[in-house]
Design a protein around this motif. Structure first.
Motif, short mmCIF file in Angstrom:
data_model
loop_
_atom_site.label_atom_id
_atom_site.label_comp_id
_atom_site.label_asym_id
_atom_site.label_seq_id
_atom_site.Cartn_x
_atom_site.Cartn_y
_atom_site.Cartn_z
N ALA A 138 0.88 -1.17 0.00
CA ALA A 138 0.00 0.00 0.00
C ALA A 138 0.91 1.21 0.00
O ALA A 138 1.83 1.29 0.82
CB ALA A 138 -0.90 0.02 1.22
N GLY A 139 0.68 2.12 -0.92
CA GLY A 139 1.61 3.24 -1.02
C GLY A 139 0.93 4.51 -1.46
O GLY A 139 -0.29 4.56 -1.68
N TYR A 140 1.74 5.53 -1.53
CA TYR A 140 1.28 6.84 -2.00
C TYR A 140 2.45 7.45 -2.76
O TYR A 140 3.58 7.42 -2.27
CB TYR A 140 0.89 7.72 -0.81
CG TYR A 140 0.20 9.00 -1.22
CD1 TYR A 140 -1.14 8.97 -1.61
CD2 TYR A 140 0.88 10.20 -1.25
CE1 TYR A 140 -1.77 10.14 -2.01
CE2 TYR A 140 0.24 11.37 -1.65
CZ TYR A 140 -1.08 11.33 -2.03
OH TYR A 140 -1.71 12.48 -2.43
N ASP B 76 -3.26 8.62 1.15
CA ASP B 76 -2.13 9.36 1.72
C ASP B 76 -1.18 8.35 2.37
O ASP B 76 -1.45 7.15 2.37
CB ASP B 76 -2.58 10.42 2.75
CG ASP B 76 -3.43 9.84 3.87
OD1 ASP B 76 -3.26 8.66 4.19
OD2 ASP B 76 -4.27 10.57 4.42
N GLU B 77 -0.09 8.85 2.92
CA GLU B 77 0.90 7.95 3.51
C GLU B 77 0.42 7.36 4.84
O GLU B 77 0.81 6.27 5.24
CB GLU B 77 2.23 8.68 3.73
CG GLU B 77 3.01 8.93 2.44
CD GLU B 77 2.66 10.26 1.79
OE1 GLU B 77 1.64 10.88 2.17
OE2 GLU B 77 3.42 10.67 0.88
N LEU C 273 0.38 3.19 5.44
CA LEU C 273 0.99 2.37 6.49
C LEU C 273 -0.09 1.68 7.32
O LEU C 273 0.08 0.54 7.75
CB LEU C 273 1.93 3.20 7.37
CG LEU C 273 2.79 2.39 8.34
CD1 LEU C 273 3.54 1.27 7.64
CD2 LEU C 273 3.78 3.28 9.08
N GLY C 274 -1.23 2.36 7.52
CA GLY C 274 -2.35 1.73 8.23
C GLY C 274 -2.79 0.46 7.53
O GLY C 274 -3.01 -0.58 8.16
N GLY D 286 6.47 12.05 3.35
CA GLY D 286 5.58 10.92 3.58
C GLY D 286 6.01 10.13 4.80
O GLY D 286 5.17 9.63 5.57
N PHE D 287 7.32 10.04 5.01
CA PHE D 287 7.85 9.33 6.17
C PHE D 287 7.41 10.05 7.45
O PHE D 287 7.08 9.42 8.45
CB PHE D 287 9.37 9.26 6.05
CG PHE D 287 10.03 8.28 7.00
CD1 PHE D 287 9.59 6.97 7.09
CD2 PHE D 287 11.11 8.68 7.80
CE1 PHE D 287 10.20 6.06 7.95
CE2 PHE D 287 11.72 7.79 8.66
CZ PHE D 287 11.28 6.48 8.74
#
Lengths: 290, 184, 377
Positions: C27-29, C57-58, C62-63, C83-84
């Motif tokens: 999963a990414g952005y 979104d980022e 990560l969720g 994003g990090f």
């Protein structure tokens, strides 16, 4: 007649060791839990296959009391986590418990995007128009003019109509009821659980502790009476003028449509591209030979 | 052996792909080591485009080009921008139809540059009938003029790097590029 | 075993490594300069029976990876500085809930949106301390395209072994450069542990002697509760209990810190007799090695330590280097981050100097040589 109180069959669905709950007396969450169990039985689903995901807030504590796999996540993001759960194992029934602050303020973006994708989630949004967990702050669904600890002089902002918002975003089942309508609410949750797609059930609920106290409705009963007298079912609302509808809660199914569902389409695409198919990925973290 | 190559032109000429093909030919097929880098950013779209390749027979530590041994220019702007960076006695290959030669001849003479002209763009259009293979024509010229990669490796790398179905046209472009360099 | 040679970008190598290591969910952005990781995963994952999703979104990216992990699937995301930063809350959540996952952070010029297409190493401390609270993660830093592949494989295995988020701290130079890499048919894969006990007696947050507990997936009958709140061994919230909190957070830290030894990974060059040791990681190591080799040719006793696992920090290696060498040069593409770790460990055993570099490009070998000459005087 026995003097022993009747023990509900639903008790078996609870993590009994975690009772009593943290909910205040008169909170609507108990009704929501009850109607959910009723709906689950009507939909012939089992907690064995249900994963619950929730964010932060009072209603997000619900899954913690239910005997199922439950992911209590960060504020506003349960739908994002639920997206991963569903895509990680599309065979699972994924239910999200969220509140108005969680889903409509900090998590509004995830809400509309999951609806847009029509991902097969059942989102139950307990809307009590207030931030209960943090002690009574204004929320994006609080009525204009209502009082909260952060709107001591009355709220100036217009509230979100969540059912409309999510309908517009592309959800395929959207319904709104209140905690004083447990039977139609159960029925709506049942339909949501059965709908293959993004289902959104908005439950207008009472928070006597904060919303009630700050808005001159001191008891849960008073608030429930208010909900009863101020709700109008959709069919009837259609015949009413805008002035007549002022301050009314409109109930019923807003959307019930059959659109292609995201995880199913994604599975199909993967199955098309791969010899192994998506089925191979399910629980693959436990395999070394891939 | 460490050879530093810079190829520059403008966006749309396939400059980056030329760098990738040369790097791939050297490392995957000639069994050497190669690092390919490129300029990124908005300036790389439509405007100037640049790629750099380092080729070596041992592992490459410092990956960037500092003083190119070989400079290939496919536009006048690129030629003028980077010519100064070329090593004394280095190899310069230009597309003569894209540049003004008189502006660089003094530099070529002064720095003892090994100077080649390869009409890549014109050849691509006239011989292959496809302007977009100018970069592959240029790879043919680079291969022949510099011997930095083998002909066989170049053919393999081109075949792997171009869209399926266009291999024959691209190999023809490569051969036409080889023919642009005298067999000295 | 068959090995295939490729000439690809570091970012693509991260995606290939992930998929070889058993990643079935991405999963990414989009964000420069990491986007090629997502693009490559989007192409390859479906062919391997996995799923790819571009999130809104980022934070949600990560969720979703965490959600997929609890569904029983290994997942990853890739991002860059801004994003990090957005992912930090969920890194903390993953650490607290002991959710294995991998994040590739392709570092770019910072702070804020700064230099999207240029390199930096400015997220080193964010990787370690970015989320609130006491927690430990593992971070690896590749300095070549081959290492992008190898370290991503390793990241997945370490994530499973320690049930912890693992971060691959790449950078724009390594992420975008193309090099030859060898990709084997199969790599060693560490599988997630299923509990041996049944659901009736299993305690999901009761650690085994190594500090890590088995992790059953949702839908397997264990009906577990996962929360970011302080939780007991059953996984139930116990947020106001100081003892529960202390025990939990100490265990989360110690399961990493007690394994410092096996989590030490450096590559040393000419350090046996070195007076001047250059410490670096990632892209600048390549200039450093060129310079150190050059210095040796000139008869200078220079050596190099390339940090490969930066978190947990390899204290022992740096400590013994300081006992031997008179000078330690720390080179990084920031204004000084890991140098503080080096100084903390070295104390007064050697002179520590910093060779910083910002602007987006790596140090030139001459910059190292100059510094080495300076130390020699």
């Amino acid at each position: 007649m026995s003097n022993k109180p009747k023990v509900s069959g639903f008790m078996n669905y609870l993590r009994k060791e975690r009772i009593p709950t943290i909910f205040c007396a008169g909170c609507g969450n108990g009704t929501v839990i009850n109607t959910f169990f009723n709906a689950m039985e009507m939909a012939e689903l089992s907690l064995d296959n249900i994963s619950m995901v929730s964010g932060i807030g009072c209603s997000s504590r619900i899954p913690g009391y239910i005997k199922c796999d439950s992911l209590h996540t960060t504020h506003g993001r349960p739908i994002a986590f639920a997206t991963g759960v569903k895509l990680g194992n599309p065979d699972m029934d994924v239910v999200v418990f969220t509140g108005d602050g969680d889903a409509a303020a900090i998590g509004g973006n995830h809400l509309i995007h999951a609806a847009r994708r029509n991902l097969d989630l059942t989102v139950i949004c307990v809307n009590n128009s207030i931030y209960g967990m943090t002690g009574g702050q204004i929320s994006p669904t609080s009525p204009k003019g209502s009082f909260a600890s952060t709107t001591p002089y009355g709220a100036l902002e217009a509230p979100f109509d969540l059912a409309k918002l999510v309908s517009g975003a592309g959800a395929t089942y959207v319904s709104r009821w209140t905690t004083v309508h447990p039977l139609p609410l159960s029925n709506a949750i049942k339909k949501g659980l059965q709908n293959k797609g993004f289902s959104f059930i908005e439950v207008i609920s009472q928070c006597p502790t904060y919303f009630g106290r700050k808005n001159r409705m001191r008891s849960a009963v008073e608030m429930m009476k208010y909900m009863k007298t101020h709700s109008v079912v959709k069919k009837k609302a259609k015949k009413m003028s805008e002035e007549e509808l002022e301050g009314k809660i409109i109930l019923g199914d807003f959307v019930n449509r059959n659109w292609p569902e995201f995880s199913e389409m994604l599975c199909e695409q993967v199955n098309e591209k791969s010899e192994k198919g998506l089925i191979d990925a399910i629980k693959s973290a436990y395999k070394t030979d891939l | 052996m460490r050879k530093e190559i810079r190829i520059a032109g403008f966006g749309g000429q396939g400059i980056i792909l030329a760098g990738i093909v040369i790097g791939r030919a050297a490392s995957v097929h000639d069994n050497l080591f190669a690092v390919q880098t490129q300029s990124y950013g908005p300036e790389a779209r439509g405007g100037a485009s640049r790629t750099e390749v380092v080729i070596s027979d041992s592992e490459i530590d410092y990956p960037k080009v500092q003083l190119p041994d070989i400079f290939v220019a496919m536009s006048h702007e690129a030629l003028i921008t980077y010519l100064d960076g070329l090593k004394n006695g280095g190899i310069l290959i230009v597309d003569p139809d894209m540049i003004k030669e008189e502006e660089i001849l003094p530099f070529v003479e002064k720095h003892n540059i090994n100077y080649f002209k390869a009409s890549a763009t014109k050849t691509a259009v006239e011989k292959i009938g496809l302007g977009i293979v100018a970069n592959i024509v240029m790879i043919g010229a680079i291969t022949k003029a510099t011997k930095v990669i083998s002909e066989e490796a170049a053919r393999k790398a081109i075949t792997e790097s171009v869209p399926p179905g266009t291999e024959a046209k691209n190999i023809a472009a490569f051969e036409a590029g080889m023919d642009l360099i005298d067999g000295r | 075993m068959n090995i295939t040679r490729f000439f690809i970008q570091g970012n693509e190598a991260c995606a290939r490594g992930a998929i070889k290591a058993g990643c079935k969910f991405f999963a990414g952005y989009p964000i420069t300069p990491s986007t090629e990781v997502a693009e490559d995963a989007a192409i390859i994952l479906p062919k391997e029976g996995g799923t790819f999703i571009q999130m809104e979104d980022e934070i949600s990216a990560l969720g979703a990876v965490i959600g997929a992990a609890w569904a029983g699937v290994k997942g990853m995301t890739a991002t860059s500085g801004p994003g990090f930063s957005l992912m930090q809350e969920h890194i903390g959540y993953a650490a607290m809930t002991e959710t294995p996952l991998v994040i590739v952070d392709v570092q770019r010029g910072s702070p804020s949106t700064a230099q999207p297409t240029m390199a930096s190493q400015s997220d080193m401390m964010q990787a370690r301390w970015g989320s609130h609270g006491d927690y430990e993660i593992i971070a690896l830093v590749p300095s070549s395209v081959q290492e992008c592949f190898d370290f991503t494989v390793e990241a997945f295995n370490l994530a499973e072994k320690y049930r912890v988020p693992v971060i691959v701290l790449s950078d724009e130079i390594i992420g975008h450069m193309r090099e030859k890499i060898n990709i084997p048919d199969k790599v060693e894969i560490i599988a997630r542990k299923m509990p041996e006990e049944g659901p009736e007696t299993f305690l999901p947050y009761k650690a085994e002697p190594d500090g890590v507990s088995p992790m059953p997936p949702f839908g397997a009958g264990y009906k577990i509760h996962v929360t970011g709140l302080t939780h007991d061994e059953r996984g139930y919230p116990d947020a106001s209990n100081p003892e529960t909190h202390t025990k939990l957070v100490k265990r989360l830290c110690n399961k990493i810190l007690n394994h410092r030894g096996e989590l030490t990974r450096v590559k040393e060059l000419y350090t046996e007799d070195a007076d001047i040791i250059v410490v670096s990681y990632g892209a600048p190591s390549r200039s450093a090695i060129t310079a150190v080799k050059n210095a040796r040719e000139k008869g200078i006793k220079a050596g190099h330590i390339k940090l490969e696992i930066v978190w947990p920090f390899p204290e022992e290696i740096i400590r013994s280097a300081a006992q031997q060498a008179s000078d330690i040069i720390v080179a990084e593409m920031n204004l000084g981050q890991m140098v503080y770790e080096v100084e903390r460990v070295v104390k007064s055993d050697a002179e520590v100097s910093l060779l910083p570099k910002i602007g987006g490009q790596i140090h030139r070998p001459e910059e190292f040589l100059e510094m080495i000459y300076k130390c020699q005087k």
